[in-house]
Design a protein around this motif. Structure first.
Motif, PDB file in Angstrom:
ATOM      1  N   ALA A  58       1.090  -1.154  -0.065  1.00  0.00           N
ATOM      2  CA  ALA A  58       0.042   0.321  -0.065  1.00  0.00           C
ATOM      3  C   ALA A  58       0.912   1.373   0.047  1.00  0.00           C
ATOM      4  O   ALA A  58       0.485   2.241  -0.604  1.00  0.00           O
ATOM      5  N   ALA A  59       2.109   1.269   0.648  1.00  0.00           N
ATOM      6  CA  ALA A  59       2.864   2.282   0.913  1.00  0.00           C
ATOM      7  C   ALA A  59       3.692   2.423  -0.547  1.00  0.00           C
ATOM      8  O   ALA A  59       3.959   3.661  -0.871  1.00  0.00           O
ATOM      9  N   ALA A  60       3.908   1.356  -1.211  1.00  0.00           N
ATOM     10  CA  ALA A  60       4.699   1.609  -2.461  1.00  0.00           C
ATOM     11  C   ALA A  60       3.634   1.870  -3.714  1.00  0.00           C
ATOM     12  O   ALA A  60       4.362   2.404  -4.645  1.00  0.00           O
ATOM     13  N   LEU A  61       2.561   1.470  -3.499  1.00  0.00           N
ATOM     14  CA  LEU A  61       1.588   1.717  -4.768  1.00  0.00           C
ATOM     15  C   LEU A  61       0.824   2.833  -4.628  1.00  0.00           C
ATOM     16  O   LEU A  61      -0.364   3.141  -5.033  1.00  0.00           O
ATOM     17  N   THR A  62       1.378   3.788  -3.940  1.00  0.00           N
ATOM     18  CA  THR A  62       0.925   5.403  -3.920  1.00  0.00           C
ATOM     19  C   THR A  62       0.883   5.707  -5.351  1.00  0.00           C
ATOM     20  O   THR A  62      -0.184   6.618  -5.606  1.00  0.00           O
ATOM     21  N   ARG A  63       1.650   5.674  -6.014  1.00  0.00           N
ATOM     22  CA  ARG A  63       1.920   6.116  -7.566  1.00  0.00           C
ATOM     23  C   ARG A  63       0.826   5.201  -8.437  1.00  0.00           C
ATOM     24  O   ARG A  63       1.001   4.036  -8.282  1.00  0.00           O
ATOM     25  N   LYS A  64      -0.006   5.930  -8.986  1.00  0.00           N
ATOM     26  CA  LYS A  64      -0.941   5.424  -9.704  1.00  0.00           C
ATOM     27  C   LYS A  64      -0.488   4.278 -10.894  1.00  0.00           C
ATOM     28  O   LYS A  64      -1.212   3.118 -11.221  1.00  0.00           O
ATOM     29  N   PRO A 103      -2.240  -1.226 -11.080  1.00  0.00           N
ATOM     30  CA  PRO A 103      -2.597  -2.458 -11.729  1.00  0.00           C
ATOM     31  C   PRO A 103      -2.096  -3.665 -10.980  1.00  0.00           C
ATOM     32  O   PRO A 103      -2.605  -4.748 -11.228  1.00  0.00           O
ATOM     33  N   LEU A 104      -1.253  -3.421 -10.008  1.00  0.00           N
ATOM     34  CA  LEU A 104      -0.533  -4.653  -9.462  1.00  0.00           C
ATOM     35  C   LEU A 104      -1.581  -5.188  -8.344  1.00  0.00           C
ATOM     36  O   LEU A 104      -1.348  -6.260  -7.823  1.00  0.00           O
ATOM     37  N   TRP A 105      -2.362  -4.323  -7.954  1.00  0.00           N
ATOM     38  CA  TRP A 105      -3.226  -4.683  -6.812  1.00  0.00           C
ATOM     39  C   TRP A 105      -3.882  -6.299  -6.815  1.00  0.00           C
ATOM     40  O   TRP A 105      -4.006  -6.828  -6.069  1.00  0.00           O
ATOM     41  N   PRO A 106      -4.589  -6.305  -8.078  1.00  0.00           N
ATOM     42  CA  PRO A 106      -5.463  -7.705  -8.026  1.00  0.00           C
ATOM     43  C   PRO A 106      -4.303  -9.041  -7.951  1.00  0.00           C
ATOM     44  O   PRO A 106      -4.713 -10.030  -7.647  1.00  0.00           O
TER      45      PRO A 106
END
Length: 340
Positions: free
Chosen positions: A143-149, A153-156
């Motif tokens: 969650a901290a690393a994926l602050t960039r939009k 797409p890695l979330w799923p």
């Protein structure tokens, strides 16, 4: 110490709430993933039209002819308008996913903390608590690393295996709140297991990134085909995924290694020896060697491609093997799953 059953029940409720919110976040992230596929298609269509228009302009300039491009401009403007609408919808779904993840993390952390308060110890005394902790570490890190939009797409790809692990942990591995066995009643428990948990959490992120890297080099941008091509379309470039795997592994290696060393110090205090080739010790050491081999291969000419990524994936598989098979099947001095 007597277990506070009320706090234990609240911990279970917080875990269930976190699981439900993570599940909703998965569906929203899949919605976002589908929208990003459409966004990529429109972007590529626009790029292709711009190239075609540039070629036409060069041709017109060379021949002196004048061509009516009004219809083409209208089509381009229509595509631009469509792109803005699709990007706006994707951004909305992306923001909802991120918000749901952080909300779930709050409940997830509450489940861990309340479990510890209920038992009066660090919640790392059995395999259920370990899974609860390690998955929390993964979610916080990602969650901290994926602050960039561009990374969202890695979330799923993160949510799906983590939800499966949480489901298995909450059903098959669940253990009632209770004091730990005498062998774990030590100040070394939170120090050793927490360090290993952090290293394992980051290692999971690294392994997933390597898996997606292999998918991306197989389905290169603009050359995607079939079902797997559709899956790969919204992903970042292979270079970005490889960089994420490499940087995560750089942190995993010393952290996981420190956890093994701390475990050896604890073993000397508890069992009178630093190392005894216990099954869990052995597989943990093999996992650490594989991460070291991956970093070495990643820095070696001729290995900076899918070969190094495969080593990282094998390290991830070995870690999973250690988590389940060694803890649940093999009998050893580390058999504290809490299932018996």
């Amino acid at each position: 110490m007597q277990v506070d059953q009320t706090l234990s029940n609240y911990s279970d409720l917080a875990f269930q709430s976190a699981f439900v919110i993570y599940t909703v976040a998965l569906f929203v992230s899949l919605w976002y993933y589908g929208r990003m596929q459409a966004v990529v298609d429109v972007r590529r269509r626009l790029a292709a039209k711009n190239k075609a228009q540039d070629r036409e302009l060069v041709s017109v300039g060379g021949s002196g002819d004048v061509t009516d491009t009004g219809s083409t401009d209208a089509e381009t403007l229509s595509d631009i308008d469509e792109l803005h609408k699709r990007e706006k919808g994707a951004d909305k779904a992306s923001g909802m996913t991120q918000a749901l993840i952080w909300l779930a993390i709050v409940f997830h952390a509450a489940a861990v903390i309340l479990r510890g308060l209920a038992t009066g110890r660090f919640p790392l005394g059995n395999l259920y608590e370990y899974v609860l902790t390690i998955t929390l570490g993964v979610f916080v890190i990602v969650a901290a690393a994926l602050t960039r939009k561009s990374w969202r797409p890695l979330w799923p790809w993160i949510l799906t295996p983590m939800l499966a692990l949480l489901f298995y942990g909450g059903t098959e591995l669940y253990a009632e709140s209770a004091p730990v066995v005498p062998a774990l009643q030590s100040n070394w428990l939170p120090i050793h297991v927490s360090t290993v948990s952090i290293g394992a959490s980051i290692g999971i992120v690294s392994g997933v990134a390597s898996l997606l890297y292999l998918l991306r080099i197989w389905q290169a941008p603009g050359k995607e085909k079939g079902f797997f091509g559709a899956l790969a379309k919204p992903l970042p470039t292979a270079r970005k995924l490889d960089a994420l795997a490499y940087r995560s592994a750089i942190i995993t290696l010393p952290t996981f290694g420190l956890g093994i060393i701390l475990g050896a110090v604890w073993a000397e205090a508890a069992w009178g020896r630093f190392w005894g080739w216990d099954p869990k010790e052995t597989v943990s050491f093999i996992t650490w060697v594989l991460y070291a081999a991956y970093l070495h291969a990643r820095a070696t000419a001729g290995w900076k491609n899918w070969k190094a990524a495969i080593i990282n994936i094998v390290a991830l598989a070995t870690m999973i093997f250690n988590l389940f098979f060694i803890n649940l099947v093999v009998s050893g001095l580390h058999s504290y799953a809490g299932l018996n």
